[in-house]
Design an enzyme around this catalytic site. Structure first.
Site, PDB file in Angstrom:
ATOM      1  N   GLY A  12       8.045 -91.288   0.084  1.00 18.35           N
ATOM      2  CA  GLY A  12       8.335 -90.034  -0.601  1.00 18.35           C
ATOM      3  C   GLY A  12       7.168 -89.436  -1.364  1.00 18.35           C
ATOM      4  O   GLY A  12       7.359 -88.617  -2.265  1.00 18.35           O
ATOM      5  N   SER A  13       5.945 -89.816  -1.038  1.00 18.85           N
ATOM      6  CA  SER A  13       4.792 -89.236  -1.756  1.00 18.85           C
ATOM      7  C   SER A  13       4.699 -87.734  -1.502  1.00 18.85           C
ATOM      8  O   SER A  13       4.380 -86.965  -2.401  1.00 18.85           O
ATOM      9  CB  SER A  13       3.496 -89.941  -1.363  1.00 18.85           C
ATOM     10  OG  SER A  13       3.127 -89.624  -0.027  1.00 18.85           O
ATOM     11  N   LEU A  87      16.386 -87.589  14.192  1.00 18.62           N
ATOM     12  CA  LEU A  87      16.424 -86.269  14.836  1.00 18.62           C
ATOM     13  C   LEU A  87      17.460 -85.412  14.093  1.00 18.62           C
ATOM     14  O   LEU A  87      18.523 -85.910  13.709  1.00 18.62           O
ATOM     15  CB  LEU A  87      16.857 -86.472  16.294  1.00 18.62           C
ATOM     16  CG  LEU A  87      16.381 -85.469  17.340  1.00 18.62           C
ATOM     17  CD1 LEU A  87      14.868 -85.340  17.319  1.00 18.62           C
ATOM     18  CD2 LEU A  87      16.857 -85.871  18.714  1.00 18.62           C
ATOM     19  N   ILE A  88      17.148 -84.158  13.894  1.00 15.21           N
ATOM     20  CA  ILE A  88      18.076 -83.258  13.179  1.00 15.21           C
ATOM     21  C   ILE A  88      19.188 -82.844  14.139  1.00 15.21           C
ATOM     22  O   ILE A  88      18.911 -82.461  15.270  1.00 15.21           O
ATOM     23  CB  ILE A  88      17.326 -82.015  12.662  1.00 15.21           C
ATOM     24  CG1 ILE A  88      16.125 -82.425  11.805  1.00 15.21           C
ATOM     25  CG2 ILE A  88      18.259 -81.090  11.889  1.00 15.21           C
ATOM     26  CD1 ILE A  88      16.464 -83.258  10.584  1.00 15.21           C
ATOM     27  N   ASN A 102       8.566 -79.404   9.190  1.00 11.94           N
ATOM     28  CA  ASN A 102       8.228 -80.830   9.258  1.00 11.94           C
ATOM     29  C   ASN A 102       6.728 -81.005   9.159  1.00 11.94           C
ATOM     30  O   ASN A 102       5.954 -80.099   9.497  1.00 11.94           O
ATOM     31  CB  ASN A 102       8.727 -81.407  10.596  1.00 11.94           C
ATOM     32  CG  ASN A 102       8.462 -82.915  10.702  1.00 11.94           C
ATOM     33  OD1 ASN A 102       8.717 -83.660   9.771  1.00 11.94           O
ATOM     34  ND2 ASN A 102       7.926 -83.338  11.834  1.00 11.94           N
ATOM     35  N   HIS A 104       3.654 -83.677  10.413  1.00 18.79           N
ATOM     36  CA  HIS A 104       3.378 -84.799  11.310  1.00 18.79           C
ATOM     37  C   HIS A 104       1.940 -85.249  11.077  1.00 18.79           C
ATOM     38  O   HIS A 104       1.028 -84.397  11.007  1.00 18.79           O
ATOM     39  CB  HIS A 104       3.593 -84.366  12.769  1.00 18.79           C
ATOM     40  CG  HIS A 104       3.426 -85.491  13.740  1.00 18.79           C
ATOM     41  ND1 HIS A 104       4.369 -86.485  13.898  1.00 18.79           N
ATOM     42  CD2 HIS A 104       2.394 -85.811  14.565  1.00 18.79           C
ATOM     43  CE1 HIS A 104       3.933 -87.353  14.794  1.00 18.79           C
ATOM     44  NE2 HIS A 104       2.737 -86.960  15.216  1.00 18.79           N
TER      45      HIS A 104
HETATM   46  C1  GRF Z   1       3.664 -88.808   6.209  1.00 15.06           C
HETATM   47  O1  GRF Z   1       2.508 -89.397   6.794  1.00 15.06           O
HETATM   48  C2  GRF Z   1       4.151 -87.691   7.086  1.00 15.06           C
HETATM   49  O2  GRF Z   1       3.133 -87.047   7.823  1.00 15.06           O
HETATM   50  C3  GRF Z   1       5.058 -88.396   8.043  1.00 15.06           C
HETATM   51  O3  GRF Z   1       5.685 -89.425   7.291  1.00 15.06           O
HETATM   52  C4  GRF Z   1       4.821 -89.780   6.208  1.00 15.06           C
HETATM   53  C5  GRF Z   1       5.633 -89.670   4.941  1.00 15.06           C
HETATM   54  O4  GRF Z   1       4.931 -90.233   3.892  1.00 15.06           O
HETATM   55  N1  GRF Z   1       6.023 -87.484   8.594  1.00 15.06           N
HETATM   56  P1  GRF Z   1       5.643 -90.170   2.437  1.00 15.06           P
HETATM   57  O5  GRF Z   1       6.980 -90.865   2.566  1.00 15.06           O
HETATM   58  O6  GRF Z   1       5.789 -88.726   2.082  1.00 15.06           O
HETATM   59  O7  GRF Z   1       4.675 -90.896   1.526  1.00 15.06           O
END
Ligand code: GRF
Length: 191
Positions: A12-13, A87-88, A102, A104
Site C-alpha cells: 500500500g505504499s 481482475l475487475i 491502474n 503497472h
Molecule cells: C506497485 O509496484 C505497482 O506498480 C503494482 O503493485 C505494486 C504495489 O506496491 N501494481 P504498493 O502496494 O503500492 O507498495
C-alpha cells in the site's frame, strides 16, 4: 467533491502516497481504501492515515457485488488500482467505464498481462536483458493491463540489478508520478 476509492492487495505504499497527495485537496477526496487481503500492510497504513478501509473476499467482490454496492453508496466517482491483484468484474468496469486507473511496474504493452505482477515483472525484465524499465499508468478495460495508456516514465536497468533493486527504483517513479497523473486526469475530465 470528487470521490476516489483506492484498491490495494499488498503493502500500500502507492495508496499512502495518493491519500497524502489529496489530503487537503479542494476538489478531490480519497473516500475509502478497499483490500482483498486481510493480511495486507495497506490495512495498517489506512488506520494510521485515518482512512476507512473495507476488506472483502471473492464472493463479495464477484458474486454478491457487495463491493460495487458499497462504491455506489459512497458515491465513488473514480477507482484507483494501486497494487490490486484481482481482475475487475465486468459489471464494475461497465459501471465505472473510463474511470478506473491502474499502475503497472513496467513499460506496457511489454511485460504485462496475467501473472505479470510484483517481482515476476522485474525478474522477466532482467532475464530479457532490458536496458530500461519503468511505470505505466493506464485506464482499465476488460483485460489485464490492456487499457489506454495515460502516462509512462522510464528508469534504467543496471547490470547488477536484482528484482528487489529494480523494484525499489520503480517504486520511486510510482511515488513521484501516480498521484499527480490521477489528479491531472480527474481535474481534466471534470471540467
Ligand atoms: C506497485 O509496484 C505497482 O506498480 C503494482 O503493485 C505494486 C504495489 O506496491 N501494481 P504498493 O502496494 O503500492 O507498495
Amino acid at each position: 467533491m470528487i470521490r476516489i476509492a483506492v484498491f490495494a492487495s499488498g503493502s500500500g505504499s502507492n495508496a499512502e502516497k495518493i491519500v497524502e497527495y489529496f489530503r487537503n485537496h479542494i476538489d478531490v477526496k480519497v473516500e475509502i481504501i478497499l483490500c482483498n487481503n486481510p493480511k495486507a500492510f495497506v490495512i495498517e497504513r489506512a488506520a494510521s492515515l485515518d482512512i476507512p478501509c473495507q476488506i472483502f473476499n471473492r464472493d463479495e467482490f464477484y458474486s454478491l457485488s457487495s463491493v460495487e454496492k458499497l462504491l455506489i453508496e459512497r458515491k465513488i466517482d473514480w477507482i484507483i488500482l494501486a497494487g490490486f491483484l484481482w481482475l475487475i468484474p465486468q459489471t464494475m468496469i461497465k459501471k465505472f467505464s473510463g474511470k478506473i486507473i491502474n499502475i503497472h511496474p513496467a513499460l506496457l504493452p511489454a511485460y504485462g498481462g496475467k501473472g505479470m505482477y510484483g517481482r515476476h515483472v522485474h525478474e522477466a525484465v532482467i532475464a530479457a536483458g532490458e536496458k530500461k524499465s519503468g511505470i505505466s499508468i493506464h485506464l482499465v478495460d476488460e483485460e489485464y493491463d490492456r487499457g489506454k495508456i495515460l502516462f509512462q516514465a522510464e528508469c534504467e536497468v543496471k547490470e547488477d540489478d536484482t528484482p528487489e533493486s529494480l523494484a525499489e527504483r520503480i517504486h520511486q517513479l510510482e511515488h513521484q508520478y501516480f498521484a499527480r497523473v490521477i489528479a491531472d486526469l480527474i481535474i481534466k475530465e471534470n471540467r
